[in-house]
Structures are given as structure tokens and as C-alpha cells.
Design a protein around this motif. Structure first.
Motif, PDB file in Angstrom:
ATOM      1  N   TRP A 851       0.995  -1.184   0.094  1.00 14.48           N
ATOM      2  CA  TRP A 851      -0.027  -0.051   0.045  1.00 14.48           C
ATOM      3  C   TRP A 851       0.969   1.355  -0.043  1.00 14.48           C
ATOM      4  N   ARG A 852       1.944   1.258   0.860  1.00 13.37           N
ATOM      5  CA  ARG A 852       2.993   2.490   0.818  1.00 13.37           C
ATOM      6  C   ARG A 852       3.716   2.666  -0.518  1.00 13.37           C
ATOM      7  N   ALA A 853       3.995   1.348  -1.204  1.00 16.24           N
ATOM      8  CA  ALA A 853       4.519   1.616  -2.606  1.00 16.24           C
ATOM      9  C   ALA A 853       3.664   2.044  -3.480  1.00 16.24           C
ATOM     10  N   MET A 854       2.235   1.796  -3.193  1.00 14.98           N
ATOM     11  CA  MET A 854       1.248   2.171  -4.384  1.00 14.98           C
ATOM     12  C   MET A 854       1.096   3.960  -4.076  1.00 14.98           C
ATOM     13  N   GLN A 855       1.043   4.191  -2.716  1.00 13.88           N
ATOM     14  CA  GLN A 855       0.841   5.694  -2.707  1.00 13.88           C
ATOM     15  C   GLN A 855       2.004   6.446  -2.971  1.00 13.88           C
ATOM     16  N   GLU A 856       3.339   6.005  -3.036  1.00 17.53           N
ATOM     17  CA  GLU A 856       4.432   6.683  -3.502  1.00 17.53           C
ATOM     18  C   GLU A 856       4.322   6.662  -5.256  1.00 17.53           C
ATOM     19  N   GLU A 857       3.870   5.569  -5.861  1.00 19.94           N
ATOM     20  CA  GLU A 857       3.903   5.693  -7.122  1.00 19.94           C
ATOM     21  C   GLU A 857       2.713   6.729  -7.677  1.00 19.94           C
ATOM     22  N   PHE A 858       1.565   6.729  -6.648  1.00 21.10           N
ATOM     23  CA  PHE A 858       0.371   7.799  -7.183  1.00 21.10           C
ATOM     24  C   PHE A 858       0.997   9.164  -7.167  1.00 21.10           C
ATOM     25  N   ILE A 859       1.661   9.612  -5.933  1.00 25.50           N
ATOM     26  CA  ILE A 859       2.089  10.870  -5.741  1.00 25.50           C
ATOM     27  C   ILE A 859       3.379  11.063  -6.822  1.00 25.50           C
ATOM     28  N   ALA A 860       3.799  10.164  -7.349  1.00 28.06           N
ATOM     29  CA  ALA A 860       4.904  10.412  -8.520  1.00 28.06           C
ATOM     30  C   ALA A 860       4.052  10.680  -9.570  1.00 28.06           C
ATOM     31  N   GLN A 861       2.916  10.083  -9.878  1.00 28.50           N
ATOM     32  CA  GLN A 861       2.163  10.298 -11.080  1.00 28.50           C
ATOM     33  C   GLN A 861       1.274  11.721 -10.957  1.00 28.50           C
ATOM     34  N   TYR A 862       0.943  11.993  -9.787  1.00 27.79           N
ATOM     35  CA  TYR A 862       0.176  13.461  -9.515  1.00 27.79           C
ATOM     36  C   TYR A 862       1.457  14.540  -9.663  1.00 27.79           C
ATOM     37  N   ASN A 863       2.640  14.341  -9.254  1.00 25.46           N
ATOM     38  CA  ASN A 863       3.543  15.349  -9.367  1.00 25.46           C
ATOM     39  C   ASN A 863       3.967  15.458 -10.890  1.00 25.46           C
ATOM     40  N   SER A 864       3.944  14.642 -11.653  1.00 25.19           N
ATOM     41  CA  SER A 864       4.265  14.528 -13.152  1.00 25.19           C
ATOM     42  C   SER A 864       3.169  15.371 -13.814  1.00 25.19           C
ATOM     43  N   LEU A 865       1.970  15.039 -13.480  1.00 19.55           N
ATOM     44  CA  LEU A 865       0.826  15.927 -13.983  1.00 19.55           C
ATOM     45  C   LEU A 865       0.640  17.403 -13.541  1.00 19.55           C
ATOM     46  N   GLU A 866       0.969  17.903 -12.452  1.00 17.21           N
ATOM     47  CA  GLU A 866       1.068  19.043 -12.142  1.00 17.21           C
ATOM     48  C   GLU A 866       2.073  19.647 -12.652  1.00 17.21           C
ATOM     49  N   LEU A 867       3.515  19.019 -12.798  1.00 19.86           N
ATOM     50  CA  LEU A 867       4.612  19.724 -13.466  1.00 19.86           C
ATOM     51  C   LEU A 867       3.985  19.982 -14.947  1.00 19.86           C
ATOM     52  N   TRP A 868       3.455  19.224 -15.764  1.00 16.60           N
ATOM     53  CA  TRP A 868       3.071  19.516 -17.264  1.00 16.60           C
ATOM     54  C   TRP A 868       2.031  20.326 -17.050  1.00 16.60           C
ATOM     55  N   ILE A 869       1.055  20.752 -16.017  1.00 17.81           N
ATOM     56  CA  ILE A 869       0.110  21.734 -16.097  1.00 17.81           C
ATOM     57  C   ILE A 869       0.962  23.250 -15.951  1.00 17.81           C
ATOM     58  N   GLN A 870       1.801  23.359 -15.013  1.00 16.29           N
ATOM     59  CA  GLN A 870       2.600  24.394 -14.706  1.00 16.29           C
ATOM     60  C   GLN A 870       3.539  24.850 -15.803  1.00 16.29           C
ATOM     61  N   ARG A 871       3.907  23.888 -16.598  1.00 19.55           N
ATOM     62  CA  ARG A 871       4.800  24.161 -17.836  1.00 19.55           C
ATOM     63  C   ARG A 871       4.018  24.659 -19.011  1.00 19.55           C
ATOM     64  N   CYS A 872       2.627  23.924 -19.214  1.00 18.26           N
ATOM     65  CA  CYS A 872       2.114  24.138 -20.606  1.00 18.26           C
ATOM     66  C   CYS A 872       0.652  25.228 -20.274  1.00 18.26           C
ATOM     67  N   TYR A 873       0.302  25.324 -19.035  1.00 18.73           N
ATOM     68  CA  TYR A 873      -0.888  26.194 -18.592  1.00 18.73           C
ATOM     69  C   TYR A 873      -0.723  26.919 -17.439  1.00 18.73           C
ATOM     70  N   ALA A 874       0.470  27.604 -17.417  1.00 17.36           N
ATOM     71  CA  ALA A 874       0.940  28.459 -16.579  1.00 17.36           C
ATOM     72  C   ALA A 874      -0.079  29.642 -16.341  1.00 17.36           C
ATOM     73  N   GLY A 875      -0.592  30.170 -15.313  1.00 16.72           N
ATOM     74  CA  GLY A 875      -1.522  31.250 -15.292  1.00 16.72           C
ATOM     75  C   GLY A 875      -2.930  30.847 -15.536  1.00 16.72           C
ATOM     76  N   ALA A 876      -3.183  29.883 -15.870  1.00 16.83           N
ATOM     77  CA  ALA A 876      -4.495  29.575 -16.128  1.00 16.83           C
ATOM     78  C   ALA A 876      -5.605  29.419 -15.295  1.00 16.83           C
ATOM     79  N   MET A 877      -4.799  28.980 -13.855  1.00 24.39           N
ATOM     80  CA  MET A 877      -5.456  28.818 -12.644  1.00 24.39           C
ATOM     81  C   MET A 877      -5.974  27.415 -12.628  1.00 24.39           C
ATOM     82  N   ILE A 878      -5.622  26.448 -13.315  1.00 23.65           N
ATOM     83  CA  ILE A 878      -5.997  25.146 -13.534  1.00 23.65           C
ATOM     84  C   ILE A 878      -5.251  24.217 -12.459  1.00 23.65           C
TER      85      ILE A 878
END
Length: 898
Positions: A851-878
Motif C-alpha cells: 500500500w505504501r509503494a502504491m501511495q508513492e507511485e500515485f504521488i509520483a504520477q500526481y507530481n508529473s501531471l502537476e509539472l506539465w500543467i505548470q509548464r504548459c498552462y501557467a497562469g490559467a488557474m487550472i
């Protein structure tokens, strides 16, 4: 030839350099005689004399050139190789050692002599090199060079210091002196005197020569006149000589008469000397004959008291010493060293016949007495009441040994004098005592078996239960269904047959140790007694009174002489002798303890059938006693070694069965696979084996099998993981590799360290594979959306311009994000937790880890999505509908709720 070469080299090489050759020698390298050159000792004349050594060689087209040059001070040593003048080789040590071969002996001698002279003249004493293996006559002031110089200008002219001109003259003279014969001392003195009387001898040579001619004529005339004047004196001298000859003939005649008289006297004295010598020889022979006869009489004389003891033998304790002394005296007399020629004497033959009669009678009496004694002791030991069935003690027969020890010397006498009777006595002893030992050993092992059985089942109520019947009454058919042997790794514990408890195994080990410890003193005591009593370590003949024995003695003496010449020859016969002695001892002990090996194997096998783990205890314990019982190649050591072979085979068979069970193991038929049978059972096996083999001589055997078993487990975990229908194979591998890593860490076995690391790697790979497959991507559409974004970026679209693409506009992103509210995400995680909980077994407790390994995997996917949002949709408040904190809370709440 040498003079011509010297002149040619002087002209071609050294005239232009204003140098003069002092000595030249045709040389070649020692191993390359075809390539010759010339060693030249050269001196410069201006401005001062400098002596050097040059190697000159003739090159193509007849051109002479210097090849090497060395200063005189560079010479470190000269070695003539041999003081013989006929030696061609010599060595000169310069910057290295040059080994030369001189073509001409005279040139070699002259070169070495001139070199020594120049070194003595131009080099300080403390720096002069050493001349070795050179005749001393060459290295003196009157060496050939010196003597040549004395005949020339340097001979008797001038004393005191000389200038440079004189040195140059000396060099010229030395060069020309090689073909000049020196004057004798007398001639030199007369010539000096003559020159001294004529002042003009040097200034006017022609006048001097004319004067010499006149003197010679005067001397010839004086000689002729002297001869004519002495004619009368010569006649008188001749008369006197003839008279002297006549007188000498008279003296010679008288001397001949005296010589004839002396010859007669000499012949007479020789005859008298021969008569005296014959008398001395006769006296010497008589003395030697008397000594030899006295020796024979003393050797063959047997005191009357010994004769009575041999005829009327008393073997009671009172008369035993006299019988032993008589037997020794008879043996000494019969084995006396008598010359073969004296054996033909009638008296000697008669005496030896008497010895044979006494020997036969004495041997018969001793043999009969010992035969009866052996039978009596055997019957006495057999009739003794057996010891208690629970008393694990093997009776010792020290009393028998003490009683028989009094007759040891008589037994030794029997071996030396009557080998046939001796062999018969050995057979009687072994047959009598073997019955005693067979009974003792049988009862001893029965008591040991009963002791283990009582210890094991004494506290149970039903001693006649089917379990006891199956374990103690081996070979009887059991009414229970046939179960699998206890402790087989690849079989579920529920299918195992009944086995021994750890306490019972320890009790068996202690009883086995006591059994082996009881056997050692009894067997070793009997072996030592047999060796000493029967002289099994001595190979003696039956007697030395036969011709065969005499031949044997001669052969032994001849062999000893050869051994003194070559001590290496004795090694092989001695080894054969030791091997024969050991075989005799083992043969006799095997007959005495005929049932020992059988009873020991039966005892061990009976308990190995109950529990295969017993073979591990027996292997270790028996190995220790094989090592401790190796004293003098003991019979017990060989018996233990033979039993050890069977035990080792059973051990290997047990290990092969374990290995085969792993290969043939079946996956458990349950909803959750969990631990495979061989992984679950391996802990007990490994811990038990470690406790038995720790710090023992058999440690390597266990290590070898542990490696094989663990490798087989690692090999078949993936194979069996694919066979379970309900549990994912990643989970099976993860749980079983996790258990193996934990167990190997606890064992701390050196040979398994690498396999422990391998288990850790396999466990992590399985965990990662399971998380990757079953966790997947909870935000699947979002991940697909941004995968398309990544493709556009790779195609050249700027990240800031992605939002202007129709398919990846801000509105499209918001639509996708709206599909994943926090509530739905949490609901999906709860379903995932239930699925993981359904897959994993409770034994390994890996649910929270996964369960802890899955949590770390989910957080890694979440951080990757947030990074792309910040890089491609900066200032859009998304943003996503949940944060990392929300994810942590989701996972934590789900884990606590279950």
C-alpha cells in the motif's frame, strides 16, 4: 706471421696517431671463434706516455680500424682461467667481463705479461687489478718481457732516473725484443767488461770490431800452442787411468765374492722365516679353533635347570617364571649364530636334535595350557549374567587381559618357535572371545534402543499405539494410511508423517554420543592387548635352525648392507611391512567384533527411518569419533568409517529427496496462494541443520546442499507462481522471496550471502511489477491527455503554445480534470485496497508495504501531471481537484479503516 700482422697494424692504424704497439694478441670471443680481432697494448710517446688497450679489426676491403679503446685504469681484473700455459682462454674485466680466446699461446702469454708490467708501472698499488689463474713466473720482474729488456739497452746500462727519450727507447726495444734471445748473465757480464775496457767501443764501432778480431786470432793461437804443450801430460794421465781401472777390477771381484756369500745367507734366513711363519700360523689356527669350539659349546649348552623346566613344565603361577626363562634359553640356543660348516659336526647335530625334542614337548605343553585357558575365559565371560536392559554400558574385559598378560612372553615364544601352534592359538582366542563380545555388543545396542524408546514414550499413556508400533517395531505393516516422510520441504506439513521433537533429537544425539564413547575404550583396549600379547606388530620367523632360515638371515644381512648404502631403498619394504601388520590387526579385531558394524548400522538405520533428520546428527557425531579413533590405524576407526559411508549416503539421499521435492512441489489449492510449501518448510530445516552442523568438520557438506536447495527454491518460485489460478504470480514471487530474504538474513551463513542479496533483488522486482500492474494509472484520461501534450512538444510545438491547440485547450483540460473529483479518486483507491488485501496472505504481512509503494507511485504520477500543467498552462488557474495532502489522507484513512 705475428710480426707481419703487428707491423701492418702499426703502419695502418697507430703510426698516424704517433703510438707504438707494445704487445698484440689475435683473439676472438669465447663462443664466436670465427669472428677474430686483435687486442693491442699501445703506448703514446708524446707529450707523455699513456698506455691503452685497443681492439682492432679488419673490415671490408682490408681496412683496419679501432673497434674499442680502454684506458689502463679501466682494467678491474684479469683471469687466466687456468694456470696451465696451454690454456687459450682469458678474461679481462673492464666495464664488463670480456671473455677472449687467444689463437696463439705465445701471444697470450706475452700480452698478459706486458699488461701486468704496464699496470705495475703506471697504476698505483692500491688500484692495481687482481691477476687470477696466471702462472706466477709471468708476473715477476724477470718475466719474459723483463728478461728481453735486460738483453737490450735496459740490461746493464745506466742506473737512476730516465727521461722521456729513454722511455721512448725502451718502448722501441720492447717492440723489437719479441724475436730476440737474451744473453746469459755470464755473457752479459763479460760483454759489459769488454765494452768498459774500450772507451771507443760506441764512438768507433769499426775499430772496436777490428780489435775484437785481433784478440780472437791471438786466442786461437794460444789455444793451439797450449794443446801441443800438454801432449806428454796427457800420456801420463792415460797411464794413471789404466792403473786405476785395474785396481777397480780387483775391488769389483772382491765385491762379487761378498755378494755371493750374502745371497747364501739370505736364502738361509728366508727358509728360517718361512718355518717360523708356519709355526705362528699353526698356533693362531689352534687358538681360533679353540675359541670357536668354546663359543659353540657355550651357545649350545643348556643348563640342567632349564632342561628340567622344559621336560617337566610347570605353568602354575609358582613355576611360570622358570618356564619362561627355560623357553628363552632354549630359543637363544636354537637361534645361535653358528657357522654352517660347524653344523656338520656330529656333536652339534646331536645337540640340536635334543633341542628339537625339548622344543616340541615344551610347545605342546604351553599350547595345550593356553588353549584351555582361552576356552575357559570365553565360557566364563559368556556365562556371566547380562547387565540391565536400560544400562548403556559396554562391559570391559580388563580382568581377562590381566590374567593373560602373565603368559605374554610364552605367546611370544610360540610365535618365534612354533608358528603353526601360534596360529591355532589365535583362532581359539578369537573364537572364544568373539562369543563374549557378540553377546555384549548385541545387548549393549538393545539397551541403547530401549533407553531412547523409554525416554521418548515413557510419559505417554498409550505405549502400544500405532505410532509407537510404527516407530519401534520396524518392518511391521501400519494400519494408518501411508504418509509422506517427515520434514520433506516440497510437501505440505499436513501430509507429513509423525516425526521427532527437537528434545527427542537432542536425546538421541546424547545417547548416540554415549554409545560411540563406550565402544572406543573397549575396542582400543582389546586392540592394544592383542598387539602386545600376540606380537602382531612383530613379524618373526619360526626359528633359525633350518637352512631356509639361514638363507633368510643371509638375505636380511645383505639387505641391511644395501640399506646402509642407499637409505631410500628401505622406504618401500617398510611401508609394505606396516601395511601387513595393520591388516593382521584389523583381521583379528574383525573376528573378535564380528557383529559390531552390523549392530551399529542397524542401530543408526532404525532411527533414521523414524526421522530423516537423525541422519544429520549421526553424520556429525560419527565423523568426530572417526577422527578421535584413528590411533594406530585402529579397527574401530575403520568400522566407524565404514558406517560413516552408509550415513553419508543416507544424508545425500535425504538431501536429494529434499531437492526433488522442491522440483515436484504443487501449488496449494486455496484462495490465496501464500507461501509455497518448500519456502514455508525451509526455515525449520535450515535452523535445525545449522544447530547440528555449526562449527563441525561436516560444515562444508551442509553448505554445499544449502546452496543447491536455495538455488532450486529461487528457480521454482517463478514456475509455481504461474500455476495458481487466483493469486497473481507477482504476489506469489513477492511474498516467497520476501520470506527467503528474511530467513537468509537470520541464518547468517557465509555461502548464502550472495543468494540473500539475490532474494532482495527478486523481491523488489516482484513488488515493483505488482504495483505497476495493479495500481496502474488511476487518472488514466489525464495521463493520456498529457501524453498527447508530450507528443506535440516533441513535434516542435512550444509548451506555452500548447493551450492554443484545439484538442489540448484549457477548456479540454478542465473537462478531463472534472472527471476525477476527490470523492471518486478515494472510492477507486478503496476498491484497489480491497483487491490488494484479497491477493496478499496474512503470514507475510506485506499489505502495508504494498500500500505504501502504491501511495508513492500515485504521488509520483500526481507530481508529473502537476509539472506539465505548470509548464504548459501557467497562469490559467487550472489545478486538480485534490492535493498531495489529500492523497496521503486517502491512503491513511483507507489503511486505518481496514
Amino acid at each position: 706471421m705475428a710480426a707481419g700482422i703487428k707491423f701492418l697494424i702499426q703502419k695502418e692504424v697507430f703510426d698516424a696517431l704517433e703510438e707504438r704497439i707494445l704487445s698484440v694478441c689475435n683473439v676472438s670471443k669465447l663462443l664466436k671463434k670465427k669472428k677474430s680481432s686483435y687486442l693491442c697494448l699501445v703506448a703514446s710517446t708524446k707529450p707523455r706516455i699513456v698506455v691503452t688497450i685497443c681492439q682492432v679489426k679488419q673490415y671490408d676491403k682490408g681496412v683496419w680500424k679501432k673497434k674499442r679503446t680502454w684506458a689502463l685504469e679501466e682494467v678491474k681484473g684479469v683471469d687466466g682461467r687456468n694456470e696451465s700455459p696451454e690454456t687459450h682462454e682469458f678474461d679481462v674485466q673492464l666495464e664488463k667481463v670480456y671473455r677472449w680466446f687467444a689463437a696463439n699461446l705465445h701471444e697470450r702469454q706475452n700480452f698478459i705479461t706486458v699488461l701486468w708490467k704496464q699496470l705495475a708501472k703506471h697504476v698505483r698499488v692500491e688500484e692495481r687489478p687482481v691477476f687470477k689463474n696466471v702462472p706466477k713466473t709471468w708476473l715477476t720482474e724477470r718475466s719474459p718481457e723483463k728478461m728481453v729488456g735486460e738483453g737490450g739497452k735496459f740490461g746493464g746500462i745506466g742506473v737512476g732516473g730516465r727521461g722521456q727519450e729513454e722511455d721512448e727507447d725502451e718502448l722501441d726495444e720492447m717492440v723489437e725484443s719479441e724475436d730476440f734471445h737474451a744473453l746469459t748473465e755470464k755473457e752479459e757480464t763479460n760483454l759489459s767488461k769488454l765494452i768498459g775496457e774500450c772507451d771507443y767501443a760506441i764512438s768507433n764501432a769499426e775499430l772496436f770490431m777490428e780489435q775484437l778480431g785481433k784478440n780472437l786470432q791471438e786466442l786461437d793461437g794460444a789455444n793451439i800452442q797450449s794443446v801441443l804443450a800438454s801432449e806428454k801430460q796427457v800420456d801420463a794421465l792415460m797411464d794413471q787411468i789404466e792403473t786405476a781401472i785395474l785396481e777397480a777390477e780387483k775391488v769389483e771381484k772382491r765385491l762379487d765374492d761378498y755378494d755371493e756369500i750374502l745371497c747364501h745367507i739370505r736364502d738361509t734366513m728366508e727358509k728360517m722365516g718361512e718355518k717360523n711363519q708356519m709355526i705362528e700360523i699353526a698356533n693362531t689356527n689352534n687358538v681360533k679353533l679353540l675359541q670357536e669350539l668354546e663359543k659353540v659349546v657355550s651357545q649350545l649348552d643348556l643348563p640342567h635347570v632349564h632342561q628340567l623346566a622344559l621336560s617337566d613344565t610347570d605353568l602354575t603361577p609358582k613355576g611360570l617364571p622358570a618356564a619362561i626363562a627355560a623357553g628363552k634359553a632354549l630359543q637363544t640356543a636354537m637361534n645361535s649364530d653358528i657357522d654352517p660348516a660347524l653344523l656338520r659336526l656330529t656333536a652339534v647335530q646331536d645337540q640340536r636334535k635334543r633341542f628339537e625334542k625339548w622344543k616340541a614337548k615344551f610347545s605342546q605343553t604351553v599350547s595345550r595350557h593356553l588353549n584351555n585357558l582361552f576356552i575357559h575365559l570365553g565360557n566364563l565371560g559368556d556365562s556371566q549374567s547380562p547387565h540391565s536392559g536400560t544400562d548403556i554400558n559396554l562391559p570391559k574385559h580388563n580382568s581377562v587381559h590381566r590374567e593373560l598378560s602373565a603368559y605374554a612372553e610364552l605367546m611370544h615364544w610360540m610365535k618365534a618357535m612354533d608358528r603353526k601352534a601360534y596360529d591355532a592359538l589365535i583362532k581359539v582366542y578369537t573364537s572364544s572371545l568373539s562369543k563374549v563380545y557378540d553377546r555384549d555388543i548385541r545387548l549393549f545396542f538393545e539397551a541403547a534402543k530401549q533407553s531412547i524408546s523409554v525416554k521418548r514414550f515413557g510419559s505417554r499413556e498409550d505405549l502400544n499405539s500405532s505410532s509407537m508400533s510404527n516407530k519401534l517395531k520396524l518392518g511391521q505393516p501400519s494400519k494408518q494410511p501411508v504418509s509422506q516422510p517427515y520434514g520433506i520441504l516440497g510437501i505440505n506439513r499436513e501430509l507429513w508423517g509423525p516425526g521427532a521433537e527437537p528434545v527427542e533429537r537432542q536425546k538421541f544425539d546424547s545417547i548416540l554420543e554415549k554409545v560411540l564413547a563406550e565402544l572406543e575404550p573397549v575396542a582400543l583396549s582389546e586392540q592394544h592387548f592383542c598387539i602386545a600379547f600376540f606380537q602382531l606388530d612383530v613379524i618373526s620367523p619360526t626359528g633359525k635352525n633350518t637352512q631356509t632360515t639361514l638363507d633368510m638371515a643371509a638375505a636380511i644381512q645383505d639387505r641391511e648392507q644395501r640399506d646402509e648404502r642407499d637409505t631410500a631403498v628401505v622406504a618401500i619394504p617398510q611401508k609394505r611391512l606396516d601395511r601387513q601388520i595393520n591388516e593382521d590387526v584389523r583381521r583379528m579385531m574383525g573376528e573378535l567384533f564380528s557383529n559390531l558394524e552390523q549392530e551399529l548400522n542397524s542401530f543408526i538405520l532404525s532411527f533414521e527411518k523414524l526421522d530423516s533428520y537423525y541422519s544429520l546428527y549421526v553424520l556429525v557425531r560419527l565423523t568426530q569419533h572417526v577422527m578421535s579413533a584413528q590411533e594406530g590405524q585402529s579397527f574401530l576407526s575403520m568400522t566407524f568409517a565404514s558406517a560413516l559411508i552408509h550415513v553419508k549416503r543416507n544424508f545425500d539421499k535425504f538431501m536429494n529427496l529434499q531437492l526433488q521435492s522442491i522440483q515436484e512441489a504443487k501449488v496449494p489449492k486455496r484462495s490465496k496462494c501464500g507461501l509455497l510449501p518448500y519456502v514455508e518448510n525451509f526455515e525449520e530445516f535450515a535452523v535445525t541443520a545449522e544447530s547440528i552442523f555449526k562449527k563441525t568438520e561436516r560444515r562444508n557438506d551442509l553448505d554445499k546442499w544449502l546452496v543447491k536447495l536455495v538455488e532450486a527454491i529461487f528457480e521454482y518460485i517463478p514456475v509455481n507462481a504461474m500455476d495458481h489460478a487466483k493469486t497473481p504470480h507477482q504476489v506469489v514471487k513477492m511474498e516467497n522471496y520476501h520470506r527467503m530474504h528474511s530467513l537468509l538474513s537470520q541464518l547468517k551463513v557465509g555461502v548464502l550471502e550472495q543468494l540473500k542479496k539475490d532474494a532482495k533483488i527478486r523481491y523488489n522486482d516482484a513488488l515493483k511489477a505488482y504495483v505497476t500492474k495493479y495500481f496502474g494509472r488511476p487518472l488514466e484520461k489525464l495521463n493520456q491527455f498529457f501524453e498527447g501534450v508530450q507528443q506535440k512538444v516533441q513535434q516542435g510545438v512550444k509548451e506555452t503554445e500548447i493551450s492554443y491547440q484545439m484538442a489540448y485547450s484549457k477548456q479540454e483540460l478542465r473537462k478531463v480534470i472534472a472527471q476525477y473529483p476527490a470523492r471518486e479518486v478515494k472510492k477507486g483507491l478503496e476498491q484497489l485496497y480491497k483487491k490488494v488485501e484479497k491477493h496478499l496472505c496474512e503470514e507475510e504481512n506485506l499489505l502495508q508495504v504494498v500500500w505504501r509503494a502504491m501511495q508513492e507511485e500515485f504521488i509520483a504520477q500526481y507530481n508529473s501531471l502537476e509539472l506539465w500543467i505548470q509548464r504548459c498552462y501557467a497562469g490559467a488557474m487550472i489545478t486538480l481537484d485534490f492535493t498531495i495532502k489529500d492523497i496521503l489522507d486517502f491512503f491513511s484513512e483507507i489503511a486505518r479503516s481496514h
